[in-house]
Design a protein around this motif. Structure first.
Motif, mmCIF file in Angstrom:
data_model
loop_
_atom_site.group_PDB
_atom_site.id
_atom_site.type_symbol
_atom_site.label_atom_id
_atom_site.label_comp_id
_atom_site.label_asym_id
_atom_site.label_seq_id
_atom_site.Cartn_x
_atom_site.Cartn_y
_atom_site.Cartn_z
ATOM 1 N N VAL A 118 -7.856 -3.026 3.061
ATOM 2 C CA VAL A 118 -8.323 -2.866 2.087
ATOM 3 C C VAL A 118 -7.887 -3.622 0.900
ATOM 4 C CG1 VAL A 118 -9.627 -0.791 0.303
ATOM 5 C CG2 VAL A 118 -9.703 -0.917 2.972
ATOM 6 N N LEU A 119 -6.717 -3.376 -0.009
ATOM 7 C CA LEU A 119 -6.638 -3.472 -0.492
ATOM 8 C C LEU A 119 -6.796 -5.159 -0.084
ATOM 9 C CD1 LEU A 119 -4.567 -4.527 -3.137
ATOM 10 C CD2 LEU A 119 -2.202 -4.154 -1.600
ATOM 11 N N THR A 125 0.696 -0.647 0.349
ATOM 12 C CA THR A 125 -0.137 0.625 0.515
ATOM 13 C C THR A 125 0.568 0.855 -0.333
ATOM 14 O OG1 THR A 125 -0.278 -0.660 2.180
ATOM 15 C CG2 THR A 125 -1.857 -1.036 1.149
ATOM 16 N N ASN A 133 -15.235 -4.191 -1.709
ATOM 17 C CA ASN A 133 -14.478 -3.466 -2.251
ATOM 18 C C ASN A 133 -13.081 -3.815 -1.293
ATOM 19 O OD1 ASN A 133 -14.980 -4.631 -4.573
ATOM 20 N ND2 ASN A 133 -15.121 -2.625 -5.540
ATOM 21 N N ALA A 134 -13.318 -3.137 0.095
ATOM 22 C CA ALA A 134 -13.162 -2.500 0.889
ATOM 23 C C ALA A 134 -13.153 -3.885 2.163
ATOM 24 C CB ALA A 134 -13.958 -1.319 2.275
ATOM 25 N N PHE A 175 -4.963 3.721 -0.451
ATOM 26 C CA PHE A 175 -5.139 1.946 0.033
ATOM 27 C C PHE A 175 -5.201 1.730 1.203
ATOM 28 C CE2 PHE A 175 -6.294 1.623 -4.181
ATOM 29 C CZ PHE A 175 -7.341 0.138 -4.670
ATOM 30 N N LYS A 176 -5.970 1.056 1.833
ATOM 31 C CA LYS A 176 -5.198 0.804 3.539
ATOM 32 C C LYS A 176 -4.673 -0.530 3.207
ATOM 33 C CE LYS A 176 -7.702 4.066 6.014
ATOM 34 N NZ LYS A 176 -8.696 4.044 6.881
ATOM 35 N N THR A 216 -8.828 4.603 -3.799
ATOM 36 C CA THR A 216 -9.875 3.218 -4.684
ATOM 37 C C THR A 216 -10.591 4.595 -5.272
ATOM 38 O OG1 THR A 216 -10.639 4.947 -2.121
ATOM 39 C CG2 THR A 216 -8.794 2.784 -1.621
#
Length: 312
Positions: free
Chosen positions: A51-52, A31, A126-127, A47-48, A41
């Motif tokens: 999340v990724l 990230t 997606n998260a 991006f965290k 995002t």
């Protein structure tokens, strides 16, 4: 289809992140690289790591979807990375990540789309947030409509409140033991039907191989129908057998018990009390509300005919 188009400018960043993950780079380092490279995002945020991880672990990036039984099948959608690459990344998950992603209280045939009746599948956002979704129609799986999605945490909390409210009724609590035995008996009956179908399928194959005069098309059609029957009956029996984990006897504090009960006991209680929960679209996109306007319960009626669905 608008949600299935791949934007190559964004996809190349995901492919690069996937390559780095396959090279065993931690999500934190990936990230950081993505931030430096300018990848963000869909909401424009950096991006965290979690999340990724949710993106790279999601079957959709490899053109797959996950059934209610946890099986990965072709979704008919586009592939950002190859299936082999996706499976390699998924295999790198920690035990905790696997458990967190797979733990769904309302998975399986109990949850259906209120619009088309298709069983909702487990589908993280997606998260990385757990969720349920009606699968969009594809050539391989044309039944879904793809118009219903719901956050699993909000959904499970609302359904749990209704279940605990139902259990608090003395007349319901008194019938739990007998109801559990009734459903376990139904599961045994389904098991017998499955064994009978398997014997018929075996005999069908033997008769065809012995030259019974049956055409290949007729054999394939009969074999396909028996396979479908076996699959459906086996799934239903497995679903009903979950009630064996329901505790029999009075529980002094239902809310406290629910908070600390193992998932298998909670799922057993869901199966015991509910035939089905139909989920409808939210009033607005991104809604964080689950109420009687979104879900309709079909409560199980032990020993009597099925009833019509009703909301909470």
């Amino acid at each position: 289809m608008a949600y299935q188009r791949v934007r190559e400018a964004e996809a190349e960043g995901i492919r690069a992140a996937a390559s780095r993950r396959r090279a065993s780079q931690p999500f934190e380092a990936i990230t950081e690289w993505m931030a430096e490279a300018g990848y963000v995002t869909t909401l424009g945020n950096l991006f965290k790591p979690d999340v990724l991880a949710g993106v790279l672990y999601h079957p959709a990036i490899a053109g797959l979807r996950e059934t209610e039984d946890g099986e990965l099948v072709d979704s008919g959608g586009p592939r950002i990375i190859e299936v082999g690459e996706f499976l390699e990344i998924r295999a790198m998950r920690s035990d905790k990540e696997r458990a967190d992603q797979r733990e769904y209280l309302l998975s399986g045939p109990v949850s259906v789309c209120g619009l088309c009746g298709t069983t909702l599948g487990a589908s993280p956002s997606n998260a990385g947030a757990r969720g349920h979704r009606c699968p969009p129609p594809t050539k391989q799986h044309p039944d879904g409509c793809g118009k219903v999605r719901i956050n699993a945490d909000l959904y499970e909390t609302y359904v749990a409140e209704q279940i605990l409210g139902e259990l608090a009724k003395p007349e319901v609590a008194e019938l739990i033991g007998a109801a559990r035995d009734e459903l376990l008996s139904q599961a045994k009956g389904l098991d017998r039907e499955v064994e009978s179908a398997r014997r018929r399928q075996k005999k069908l194959g033997a008769d065809y191989a012995a030259g019974s005069g049956m055409s290949l098309a007729a054999f394939k059609s009969a074999d396909r129908e028996l396979s479908k029957l076996i699959r459906e009956k086996s799934t239903k029996a497995r679903h009903l057998r979950q009630v064996k984990h329901v505790p029999v006897g009075s529980v002094p504090d239902l809310v406290r018990w629910w908070k600390h009960a193992p998932l298998k006991a909670k799922k057993g209680l869901v199966v015991l009390l509910l035939e089905q929960v139909a989920v409808y679209p939210a009033a607005s996109r991104g809604s964080r509300t689950v109420d009687a306007d979104r879900v309709a319960f079909t409560w199980r009626q032990w020993g009597v005919a099925k009833q019509e669905p009703r909301s909470a």
